[in-house]
Design a protein around this motif. Sequence first.
Motif, short mmCIF file in Angstrom:
data_model
loop_
_atom_site.label_atom_id
_atom_site.label_comp_id
_atom_site.label_asym_id
_atom_site.label_seq_id
_atom_site.Cartn_x
_atom_site.Cartn_y
_atom_site.Cartn_z
N ALA A 281 2.48 -0.56 3.33
CA ALA A 281 3.27 0.47 2.65
C ALA A 281 2.45 1.18 1.58
N ARG A 284 -0.17 3.53 3.21
CA ARG A 284 0.45 4.74 3.75
C ARG A 284 0.84 5.70 2.65
N LYS A 285 1.33 5.21 1.55
CA LYS A 285 1.66 6.07 0.40
C LYS A 285 0.39 6.72 -0.17
#
Length: 289
Positions: A281, A284-285
């Motif tokens: 996560a 991806r951010k």
Amino acid sequence: MKIMVTGAGGFVGSRLVAYYGKKYDVWGVTHKDLDLTDEAAVFKTVEKYRPDVLLHCAAVSDVAECSKKPELSHAVNVLGTEYLAKACGKTGAKLVMCSSDQVYFRKRGEQESLDAYLEPHWEDCIETPEPLYGKQKLQGEELCLKYQPESVVIRLSWMYDSLTEDELAKGRRNLATMLLEMLDQKQSRKFSDTDHRGVTDVTLVVKNMEAAWKLPGGIYNYGSSNDTNMYETVRRVMASFGQEALAEKATGGNVRNLMMRTDKLARHGIFFPDTAAGLEAFLRKGGVL
């Protein structure tokens, strides 16, 4: 509400000050502001500021440095924590002590099976940490709960985040920055198949701190869980980007288990994603895809 943060120049402390300073009266204390090894100064400072919550992040946290300078690290990690706990007990401040998963770092027993050794740790395990840093943190935990029974002791894992210019200038790195480099440059890297531990997004550590200081006094594993070694963890993350081959296995070395069970924290409504999911996560951010 008044919050005092020790170790305000550090990785966790600086982010706590920045985040909660937008909402509360926050005083970030560095070693230049307060010598934690000076008992009288600690009492005077806490009594004067009268925080409702004291977030204790200051420590000699480098494991190697701790062993090289045992007298200094004892003075900061043990005595400094004791002085703060006594001051909080006297003033009624809620103390949150940042401890470490290093309290779980012990050698595998001669007759102990590998499966038994690799069981994730509960907070009530009887610990016999090998590194001096782990021993000192364990002592600090005991002193917090002795002198301020409402203390919340949080055992933190290794953490990651995007790094500030100052942190980069000091040569700081973390697992997330390593993985970003691997993905950006399509560069492979070796990771240990004997090191088992959780790794946590520090942003989630900070955002959950408000709920943490409202917990009943006690010890809590605080961060992302994991169920495998660092090689397998990184391989899972890389696979989610179609780059599984970038993770290479480094074999050899002694098995180490710092994995933590977070069921107790979850029962109080505080949750962290598991290590691989949290890393994916975060990456991806960070604009990788």
